[in-house]
Design a protein around this motif. Structure first.
Motif, PDB file in Angstrom:
ATOM      1  N   SER A 150       0.827  -1.215   0.000  1.00 60.45           N
ATOM      2  CA  SER A 150       0.000   0.000   0.000  1.00 60.45           C
ATOM      3  C   SER A 150       0.862   1.266   0.000  1.00 60.45           C
ATOM      4  O   SER A 150       0.372   2.358  -0.312  1.00 60.45           O
ATOM      5  N   GLN A 151       2.168   1.112   0.341  1.00 55.17           N
ATOM      6  CA  GLN A 151       3.074   2.269   0.379  1.00 55.17           C
ATOM      7  C   GLN A 151       3.964   2.328  -0.857  1.00 55.17           C
ATOM      8  O   GLN A 151       4.914   3.113  -0.909  1.00 55.17           O
ATOM      9  N   ARG A 152       3.651   1.475  -1.847  1.00 55.71           N
ATOM     10  CA  ARG A 152       4.444   1.471  -3.072  1.00 55.71           C
ATOM     11  C   ARG A 152       4.174   2.754  -3.854  1.00 55.71           C
ATOM     12  O   ARG A 152       3.022   3.053  -4.198  1.00 55.71           O
ATOM     13  N   PRO A 153       5.216   3.553  -4.166  1.00 52.23           N
ATOM     14  CA  PRO A 153       4.991   4.805  -4.905  1.00 52.23           C
ATOM     15  C   PRO A 153       4.810   4.550  -6.395  1.00 52.23           C
ATOM     16  O   PRO A 153       5.370   3.609  -6.962  1.00 52.23           O
ATOM     17  N   ARG A 202       4.617  15.253  -7.641  1.00 50.23           N
ATOM     18  CA  ARG A 202       4.775  14.397  -6.464  1.00 50.23           C
ATOM     19  C   ARG A 202       4.346  12.951  -6.801  1.00 50.23           C
ATOM     20  O   ARG A 202       3.459  12.737  -7.617  1.00 50.23           O
ATOM     21  N   TYR A 203       5.006  12.018  -6.130  1.00 49.04           N
ATOM     22  CA  TYR A 203       4.669  10.600  -6.322  1.00 49.04           C
ATOM     23  C   TYR A 203       3.328  10.292  -5.655  1.00 49.04           C
ATOM     24  O   TYR A 203       3.017  10.832  -4.579  1.00 49.04           O
ATOM     25  N   VAL A 204       2.594   9.417  -6.308  1.00 42.67           N
ATOM     26  CA  VAL A 204       1.268   9.029  -5.803  1.00 42.67           C
ATOM     27  C   VAL A 204       1.303   7.528  -5.486  1.00 42.67           C
ATOM     28  O   VAL A 204       2.217   6.824  -5.902  1.00 42.67           O
ATOM     29  N   PRO A 205       0.319   7.030  -4.759  1.00 41.80           N
ATOM     30  CA  PRO A 205       0.268   5.575  -4.514  1.00 41.80           C
ATOM     31  C   PRO A 205       0.199   4.806  -5.855  1.00 41.80           C
ATOM     32  O   PRO A 205      -0.549   5.189  -6.766  1.00 41.80           O
ATOM     33  N   TYR A 206       0.979   3.725  -5.978  1.00 45.92           N
ATOM     34  CA  TYR A 206       1.004   2.929  -7.215  1.00 45.92           C
ATOM     35  C   TYR A 206      -0.371   2.302  -7.444  1.00 45.92           C
ATOM     36  O   TYR A 206      -0.873   2.271  -8.557  1.00 45.92           O
TER      37      TYR A 206
END
Length: 788
Positions: free
Chosen positions: A28-31, A85-89
């Motif tokens: 769930s924390q994979r960017p 910005r990076y978002v959740p994958y």
């Protein structure tokens, strides 16, 4: 030692499961890339150039959700710079949840098999293969799970150990399960897996700790070789299963292998063929990694089906049918609720209606659509999870349907044996039915077994329970084990009595071992008992039918005998009275001296002689028929010259032929023909044929006698131009008292004995009588004698 190994294995499995659960939460924390960044055009992130396909994976593993980066996009030769910005994958938790469910299903399969069959090496291999496969699915890649703390490396380490090990364990399981005798050292199977695991672990840890894209690129080169290894080992596993399927003799074994093959083909096929192969050749994969992974669900499903339906690795898993109904009903209700929600969303886009009305309307539509689902779920459960019981029920219904239409006990018994053995493969199955006469059994039916079963009939007649050996069955309910020794001596497993309502019938089934080598279950016994009851009922029904048919046939036969007796007496009386009246009248005329003309007197004397000859021949036929029926008829065989015999027959019939206007021609060979025959009998046979030719000729009154000599036989033909015999009557004319309706209409005289006697005479001479005839065109009867 075994207990220690057992608990260590379970502990190891528990640790793996806990690590996988932790890895699942890390997903769930994979960017992932911001939505506005197209990965196809991406050439650089911050200070790192993207040179290879998996560079992006490494860069993302070094980031966190919410971090800001500079992205360089190349479009039509121009490089554009963007900050985002990076978002959740995973925008939704759907795919990780699917991976997690598939993995848990694999864990459940492996642990269940291990707990039930831990002493079996196949079960142990399957257990570790399930753990490795599930770990690789749930964690879904080492680099995806990294965070800033060292603990996040543990799922990645497990992933790069499990993933290479899974194909090796699959191949080992396939070889072990198939029982193919190949002397392959385990080291050869696991050595490539350990080499790849070592390389992947080393490059993963070093690249991550040092944040080195160069080490990661070396890792990518190893991955290409690793993909080839995965494809090769999966291919070898499938090939092993195909060979095992072809060698398997039992249907149960073939079904087990078939389901495993289905699981591997459907589950791993898309991943291997549509993703891994294109990547090896540096082509774009045809499906995404997420979609390819979804197909993995079919692997544990296939193994579960094989365990529940066909007792894979001899696991007999008892699952309450209502539980399975409930699980699938919940699944159906979930689809139902989802469809209501989907319908509500679609409907609200096009119509401005209150949400409550939409919900109610959607619920009604969905309810109508899913109303038939309940029955279909039950049928699906019966077919899939309780297939043996379902097949047994189907076989019983099929047997009943056809058995009720049968009217022959032999055919019914053969069908019973065929149907039972097809449903439940047995080494031996025998059916024995006895009639009880004065307390003693007399065998009526003995099928597919040793009919001399000695004491077994008396044993089974005393009990209405199944007689069995304890080692042959899994249950003791309604089973008598008191005669175990007697049954074992007969080399069978059990005896099932046949229950007849009639006290003068008794029977049993003798049952051998199951071809699978397994003991008889409650379902097996229920099948055999039900089939035995149906067999007994139908045998009794057929017996009653046969008794009715026999009674009818006997009554019909008596009526026919009485009719023939009356007809015979009437005909004989007529046949005797006519020539006797002629003889008496002619004799009185001659005695009175009223005829003084010598020619006229001689003519009357010849007529008396002809009538006397006809009377003598008729009486001779009747007497001969009586001897034939009593089997007292004897023959005196001597070497006889044929031509004079035929001329004598012609001479005896000469006056009658002339008086009735017939022309008789004979064609006899000049060379003398000698046959070993009964002269009087052959003369009688020819006389009968000539008499029939006279009797049944119409306007064209011509008779021809031909003698044809061949190398091995002599044929005497009597040909006429009479009324002929229809084709359907030609087989019947040689039976006693039979006369075709056309013959009766043409000439009422006669009783139908002449040709019966001719047939008997020819049979006694080891010859034959042939007939060629057409209606209204005449007949040719041939007497064929073999040369001595």
């Amino acid at each position: 030692m075994r207990k220690i190994s057992f608990f260590l294995s379970l502990t190891g499995g528990l640790i793996v499961i806990l690590i996988c659960i932790y890895g699942f939460f890390l997903l769930s924390q994979r960017p992932g890339l911001p939505p506005e960044i197209d990965p196809q055009n991406l050439v650089r992130i911050d200070e790192i150039d993207i040179q290879q396909g998996m560079d992006l994976e490494f860069i993302l593993s070094q980031k966190s959700i919410g971090d800001r980066s500079t992205f360089y996009l190349e479009t039509e030769g121009k490089v554009e710079k963007k900050e985002a910005r990076y978002v959740p994958y995973y925008s939704r938790i759907l795919f990780p949840l699917i991976y997690f469910i598939i993995g848990l299903f694999c864990f459940a399969n492996g642990i269940l098999v291990f707990l039930l069959r831990s002493e079996d090496s196949r079960a142990r291999i399957f257990y570790w293969a399930s753990l490795a496969f599930a770990s690789a699915i749930i964690i879904s890649g080492g680099f995806y799970c990294l965070r800033k703390d060292w603990f996040s490396y543990i799922p990645g380490v497990l992933y790069y150990f499990s993933y290479p090990l899974a194909p090796a364990l699959l191949l080992h399981f396939s070889l072990n399960f198939s029982k193919i005798k190949l002397k392959i050292n385990k080291f050869i199977i696991y050595f490539p897996a350990l080499i790849f695991a070592g390389f992947l672990e080393a490059t993963f840890v070093n690249a991550s700790l040092q944040s080195s894209i160069e080490i990661h690129r070396f890792y990518q080169s190893v991955v290409y070789a690793f993909r080839c290894y995965v494809i090769l080992f999966v291919f070898l596993s499938v090939l092993t299963l195909i060979i095992s399927y072809r060698k398997a003799t039992l249907e149960e074994e073939r079904a087990q292998i078939k389901w495993i093959f289905y699981g591997l083909f459907i589950g791993l096929g898309p991943f291997i063929l549509l993703r891994q192969l294109p990547l090896i050749f540096e082509l774009k994969p045809l499906i995404s990694e997420e979609l390819a992974t979804v197909f993995f669900v079919f692997v544990p499903l296939a193994f579960a089906f094989s365990i529940i339906m066909f007792k894979l690795m001899n696991i007999e898993l008892v699952i309450n049918r209502s539980i399975v109904y409930a699980i699938l009903t919940v699944f159906t209700v979930s689809i139902y609720l989802f469809s209501v929600h989907l319908f509500q969303n679609i409907f609200s886009k096009f119509f401005s209606t209150r949400e409550t009305i939409i919900s109610v309307f959607g619920a009604l539509v969905a309810a109508v659509a899913f109303h038939p689902a309940r029955r279909k779920i039950q049928v699906f459960v019966d077919k899939t999870f309780f297939r043996i019981g379902y097949d047994y029920k189907k076989s019983i219904l099929s047997f009943n349907e056809k058995a009720h239409k049968m009217v022959n006990s032999e055919h019914l018994t053969d069908f019973f044996l065929l149907k039972t053995k097809k449903t439940l493969p047995l080494e031996h199955l025998g059916v024995f039915v006895y009639s009880i006469q004065s307390g003693r059994p007399k065998l009526l039916i003995g099928k597919n077994g040793d009919i001399a079963l000695g004491s077994l009939p008396s044993l089974s007649f005393k009990s209405d329970k199944i007689l069995a050996r304890k080692k042959a069955v899994r249950t003791e309910e309604n089973i008598d084990f008191s005669q175990e020794k007697a049954i074992e001596e007969k080399n069978i497993e059990m005896v099932i009595p046949l229950s007849f309502r009639s006290s003068d019938l008794a029977g049993l089934l003798s049952i051998g071992k199951k071809k699978s080598g397994e003991r008889f279950t409650g379902d097996d016994l229920e099948l055999l008992l039900t089939m035995a009851r149906e067999l007994a009922l139908n045998l009794e029904r057929i017996r009653l039918l046969e008794e009715v048919f026999e009674e009818r046939a006997e009554r019909k036969k008596l009526d026919e005998i009485n009719r023939l007796k009356t007809e015979f007496i009437s005909t004989v009386s007529h046949e005797l009275r006519t020539p006797m009246s002629s003889i008496r009248g002619l004799t009185e005329v001659l005695q009175a001296g009223k005829i003084r003309n010598k020619v006229k007197r001689d003519e009357l004397l010849n007529l008396v002689a002809s009538e006397s000859s006809r009377l003598s021949q008729f009486i001779h036929n009747i007497l001969d028929f009586g001897k034939i029926e009593k089997q007292d008829k004897t023959y005196n065989f001597q070497e006889v010259k044929l031509q004079p015999l035929i001329k004598e027959v012609v001479k005896l019939a000469q006056y009658r032929l002339e008086s009735e206007g017939f022309v008789l021609r004979t064609h006899l060979p000049k060379k003398s023909i000698f046959l070993k025959i009964d002269q009087d009998a052959v003369k009688q046979a020819l006389t009968n044929l000539v008499d029939n030719a006279i009797k049944y000729s119409s306007d064209e009154r011509e008779i021809v006698i031909n003698v044809i000599e061949g190398k091995r036989e002599v044929e005497i033909q009597v040909e006429d131009k009479g009324i002929g015999i229809p084709l359907e009557g030609q087989e019947k004319i040689f039976k006693g008292f039979y006369r075709h309706p056309e013959a009766i209409r043409s000439n009422p005289k006669g009783v139908g004995l002449g040709l019966k006697i001719v047939k008997h005479i020819m049979d006694a001479h080891k010859g034959e009588i042939k007939v060629e005839s057409q209606s209204n065109r005449g007949s040719t009867f041939s007497l064929v004698f073999q040369k001595s």
